[in-house]
Design an enzyme around this catalytic site. Structure first.
Site, mmCIF file in Angstrom:
data_model
loop_
_atom_site.group_PDB
_atom_site.id
_atom_site.type_symbol
_atom_site.label_atom_id
_atom_site.label_comp_id
_atom_site.label_asym_id
_atom_site.label_seq_id
_atom_site.Cartn_x
_atom_site.Cartn_y
_atom_site.Cartn_z
ATOM 1 N N GLY A 169 0.835 -1.376 0.096
ATOM 2 C CA GLY A 169 -0.045 -0.059 -0.012
ATOM 3 C C GLY A 169 0.822 1.393 -0.041
ATOM 4 N N GLY A 170 0.610 2.158 0.942
ATOM 5 C CA GLY A 170 1.290 3.462 1.227
ATOM 6 C C GLY A 170 2.828 3.293 1.264
ATOM 7 N N GLY A 404 20.188 6.837 -34.645
ATOM 8 C CA GLY A 404 19.681 7.898 -33.792
ATOM 9 C C GLY A 404 20.322 7.788 -32.362
ATOM 10 N N ALA A 405 20.579 6.521 -32.106
ATOM 11 C CA ALA A 405 21.547 6.402 -30.669
ATOM 12 C C ALA A 405 22.878 7.086 -30.872
ATOM 13 C CB ALA A 405 21.952 4.750 -30.618
#
Ligand code: HXC
Length: 510
Positions: A169-170, A404-405
């Site tokens: 949970g939290g 692109g790398a």
């Protein structure tokens, strides 16, 4: 007077016992240390100054008024790590399973706020069952108060979370908002909903370990940045990490006296890159040989191993290292590698830590799995992170820098300050074979012709000199001098000034 002092000591002793000896024994039987024992290992001996030891919850539902434990399930305060200030909170599983009440939350918020004001890291040690069920919405409010402080402190002070027991949970969301999460193998797990809820909702049967154990989060999900063998190793390694970091964004990264010669040559690097471009080599060898005393603190060691991230020192000053790893998936950039490195680059930039990038990358990973998973957006995160970073950036291309790398990996075009290449570098749109198969498609049936085209392409592009002739590479350097050249570059960049245009904040592709 003596009896008042005795009373104080009695109260302190009681608080130090947390949920009592039986629960402490149960904690030890599970192979876990107590909240206080962990703090003792984390901080310099005798440096811990505890706050709010006598705080108790104020809940009166479900008979809670008769169950009070001084400290209310969390030990908070400050101390030092190798003499440097840190704030700490440590969840005490022996008190209501370390669950969070309103007063428990207020204790944590107090140290978070003090840390932000005083410019010091916050280290949270988690071992807790989430919201104190008896407190209802007050507990949820308490969590939100902690989350708010986490967010406000992000990029201001380093925030480190160590998961040392069950966290549900939290207790998973606060760590998720911090800079680094570490886990302890076999005793810790984190999930938003536990195995029972999973079974009810999705009919899936899964153990706590397989759902959210240290191996899962450090290796598969990437939620954790590392997994340690036990509590002792975890605390020792966090101490080591803190030594690399500035205490806040208001100070420069720490400088430690170095016993490693800044001018040291490393002749073995001249033969690190194999003659065959398809043969891998270990990029970690290069890292360990160029940084001070081979001391490298790796972040995310078991996740997206095709990229390496971590902290080291060069001539005593902290640097962040980002390096493609040709040994794993040929060092390709995929979704996980892009996310991992982008987050690391942003941490370094937020805290003024110079970035050294070592490049050997064949490009982005092709395929439907990657495209359906959003590689375009995830790859853009790394591009964005490098482009916006204003810290000193030194890049060394050892071999491939394709497509692109090439642009992404701290190229000159993304404001790389000093960009070097080894003579073995190949800076091109793609590898020779793929390139000729596209531009000479008509020759595909003719092996001899194709081989000649490939050789021609290699001759023309499989080198660093085309990029160097355009000034995209500042110099082609001899591998053995890499440490010296990087250190000299970093020195020259010490007083670098570069600012981005004013904006409320950017809109990094999340
Ligand atoms: C109150 C709790 C508690 C809780 C545990 N305890 N969790 N008390 N509130 N959330 C108490 C137990 O009653 C027990 O008390 C002691 O802590 C130890 O717990 P055990 O169950 O005996 O230990 P163990 O078998 O090791 O199991 C640990 C555990 C389990 C996995 C954490 O206790 C558990 O599942 N707890 C509930 C987790 C949960 O659902 N929390 C709420 C999540 S919702 P005694 O007196 O016997 O020692 C949430 C919302 C916030 O957090 C969301 C914000 C975004």
């Amino acid at each position: 007077m003596q009896h008042i002092l005795d009373e104080l000591e009695k109260r302190r002793d009681q608080a130090r016992l947390g949920g009592g000896e039986k629960r402490i024994a149960a904690q030890h039987a599970k192979g876990k240390l107590t909240a206080r024992e962990r703090i003792d290992l984390l901080l310099d001996e005798g440096s811990f100054e505890e706050y709010d030891m006598f705080v108790e919850h104020r809940c009166s539902d479900f008979g809670m008024e008769n169950q009070k434990f001084p400290g209310d399930g969390v030990v908070t305060g400050w101390g030092t790590i190798n003499g440097r200030l840190v704030y700490v909170f440590s969840k005490d599983f022996t008190v209501f399973g370390g669950s969070l009440s309103m007063t428990h939350a207020q204790k944590i918020v107090k140290v978070q706020q003090m840390a932000a004001r005083n410019g010091a890291p916050v280290i949270g040690l988690f071992d807790a069952g989430g919201a104190r069920i008896q407190e209802g919405v007050d507990s949820l409010a308490g969590y939100a108060d902690i989350f708010m402080e986490n967010v406000m402190s992000s990029g201001v002070i380093p925030q480190i979370s160590v998961i040392m027991g069950p966290c549900a949970g939290g207790d998973v969301y606060s760590p998720a908002l911090t800079d680094f999460i570490f886990m302890v193998k076999d005793t810790s797990y984190m999930f938003v909903t536990g195995p029972d809820v999973v079974k009810t909702v999705t009919n899936e049967t899964v153990s706590a370990e397989d759902l959210g154990g240290a191996r899962v989060h450090a290796g598969k999900s990437g939620v954790a940045d590392g997994a340690f063998e036990n509590d002792l190793e975890a605390m020792t390694q966090v101490r080591r990490l803190v030594d690399f970091l500035p205490l806040s964004n208001r100070e420069k990264p720490p400088v430690r006296e170095s016993y490693d010669d800044a001018m040291r040559d490393e002749p073995s690097l001249d033969t690190l890159v194999p003659a065959n471009p398809n043969k891998p080599y270990d990029m970690k060898e290069l890292i360990l040989k160029i940084v001070d005393e081979a001391d490298f603190f790796e972040i995310g060691k078991d996740f997206a191993k095709n990229i390496i991230t971590g902290f080291a020192r060069m001539d005593g000053s902290t640097v962040g290292i980002v390096a493609n790893q040709p040994q794993v998936l040929a060092g390709v950039l995929d979704i996980d590698a892009s996310r991992k490195a982008a987050r690391f680059v942003r941490f370094c930039d937020a805290f003024g830590i110079p970035i050294v990038t070592l490049v050997d990358v064949p490009g982005f990973m092709p395929g439907t799995k990657q495209e359906y998973g959003g590689l375009i957006k995830h790859g853009a995160k790394l591009l964005f992170a490098y482009a916006e970073a204003t810290v000193p950036k030194v890049t060394v291309i050892t071999r491939k820098a394709y497509g692109g790398a090439y642009d992404v990996m701290s190229s000159k075009h993304l404001r790389g300050d000093v960009n070097y290449a080894w003579p073995t570098a190949e800076i091109a749109v793609m590898g020779a074979k793929g390139a000729v198969e596209i531009i000479f498609r008509a020759d595909i049936g003719d092996a001899e012709k194709l081989a000649a085209r490939e050789a021609e392409y290699k001759e023309r592009f499989a080198n660093p000199f085309v990029a160097a002739s355009r000034g995209y590479i500042d110099d082609v350097i001899k591998p053995h001098g890499t440490r010296r050249r990087i250190i000299r570059s970093l020195k020259s960049l010490k007083h670098k000034v570069l600012t981005n245009p004013w904006k409320k904040h950017d809109n990094i592709p999340l």
